[in-house]
Design a protein around this motif. Structure first.
Motif, short mmCIF file in Angstrom:
data_model
loop_
_atom_site.label_atom_id
_atom_site.label_comp_id
_atom_site.label_asym_id
_atom_site.label_seq_id
_atom_site.Cartn_x
_atom_site.Cartn_y
_atom_site.Cartn_z
N GLN A 6 -106.40 37.17 -0.31
CA GLN A 6 -106.97 37.59 0.97
C GLN A 6 -107.29 36.37 1.83
O GLN A 6 -107.08 36.38 3.04
CB GLN A 6 -108.24 38.42 0.74
N GLN A 30 -110.52 39.56 8.10
CA GLN A 30 -110.13 40.97 7.90
C GLN A 30 -111.20 41.91 8.44
O GLN A 30 -110.89 42.93 9.05
CB GLN A 30 -109.88 41.23 6.42
N TYR A 39 -101.33 40.86 8.18
CA TYR A 39 -101.69 39.53 7.69
C TYR A 39 -101.23 38.42 8.62
O TYR A 39 -101.79 37.32 8.61
CB TYR A 39 -101.15 39.28 6.27
#
Ligand code: FE2
Length: 335
Positions: A284, A302, A216
């Motif tokens: 997210q 992502q 992340y």
């Protein structure tokens, strides 16, 4: 009617200390995004959130000392080992909700319902785009002498590194794990310093060619206001290690209800809220952590990393291996 609405609105903002429902959270997480999630939770539920932030060991010691009269309702950590440790010590109570338990892939939550994951992260390798011909493809490669003087990785006091070594211990045993830690230590470009993002930035500065980071942080660099952070990302490529065997080491951030908590119903409500599709998607976007519930579409950032096979095999063996991991780090002199 008007008065009731006004009172409700004010209570939601936390301005009126009437007997408003509250949730007291002990958390190890350190991300501003959490505050947005708490605000949204309070707005939707009317439950006020009170926070204590500290490291996992401190929080567990605190819960232990408050056993007779729990001062918190929910423990939130950034690894499964800490949650399993708290559960084994009898500090957590099962949430008791079948609906909640059914939201996660097998093995990602505690089997006895004492905790559930909120988000997932992968420990990945990144390398300089232009300077590495044969990049490492496994964690074992990081210890290969061909990368002498080239590896950037943070201190062994980080739960992220402890969890990685605990996973190697679980998969390959103490001899391999000790040899690995020795090899990586010998390959370091500099004594460990800074967080994961600093290792990526160091590649861009030419201080080393290969770094280890939680996934992340690449998302946080991509959305950073500092142009240097975005430039650092342009200089690297991402590798999801161990794709042809056990998969990339993953860990979760998650939480469990503290045994005897006065506000266990509010804690359960929060666990349901955090693992709802809306908040999973929000996380997210805000932190680039991966969703832990099924069928949540990854973000564009992502997706740009590519898909990968996560190692779900040893998440619940991390707790029993963490102590030995710390011993090995000390033994080999990994600061
Ligand atoms: Fe982090």
């Amino acid at each position: 009617m008007k008065t009731t609405l006004l009172t409700l609105a004010i209570a939601t903002l936390g301005l009126v200390p009437i007997s408003a429902a509250e949730l007291r959270i002990y958390t190890e997480r350190h991300y501003d995004a959490d505050l947005k999630v708490f605000e949204r939770f309070t707005a939707e539920s009317g439950i006020e959130v009170k926070l204590v932030k500290a490291g996992a060991n401190e929080l567990i010691a605190r819960i232990e000392s408050e056993k007779a009269s729990p001062q918190a309702d929910l423990l939130v950590t950034v690894d499964a080992a800490t949650l399993d440790r708290a559960a084994t010590a009898g500090l957590l109570q099962p949430h008791g909700s079948e609906a909640l338990a059914g939201r996660f892939p097998a093995g990602l939550a505690a089997a006895d319902g004492t905790w559930v994951p909120f988000t997932m992260r992968a420990r990945v390798i990144v390398h300089a785009k232009d300077r590495v011909e044969n990049p490492p493809t496994t964690y074992a490669d990081l210890a290969d002498p061909r990368f002498r003087g080239n590896i950037l990785i943070r201190s062994s006091t980080s739960p992220y590194n402890q969890s990685l070594l605990a996973s190697i211990l679980a998969a390959d045993g103490p001899e391999v794990a000790t040899a690995w830690a020795t090899g990586v230590k010998n390959n370091m470009a500099r004594p460990p310093q800074g967080g994961d993002r600093d290792q990526v930035r160091a590649i861009a500065l030419g201080l080393g060619d290969i770094a280890v980071t939680n996934s992340y942080y690449l998302g946080l660099l991509a959305t950073s206001e500092d142009p240097k952070d975005r430039a650092a990302l342009d200089a690297i490529r991402i590798v999801f290690p161990n794709q042809s065997d056990r998969g990339t080491h993953i860990n979760i951030s998650g939480g469990g209800i503290i045994k005897g908590a006065a506000n266990s119903a509010e804690a359960l409500k929060f666990m349901e809220f955090v693992t709802s599709p809306e908040v999973q998607a929000l996380y997210q976007t805000l932190t680039a952590e991966f969703a832990v519930t099924k069928d949540i579409e990854p973000t564009e950032i992502q997706k740009s990393w590519g898909s990968f096979k996560p190692d779900f095999t040893n998440l619940h063996q991390l707790a029993e291996n963490t102590e030995e991991a710390i011993k090995i780090f000390n033994l080999v002199g990994w600061q």
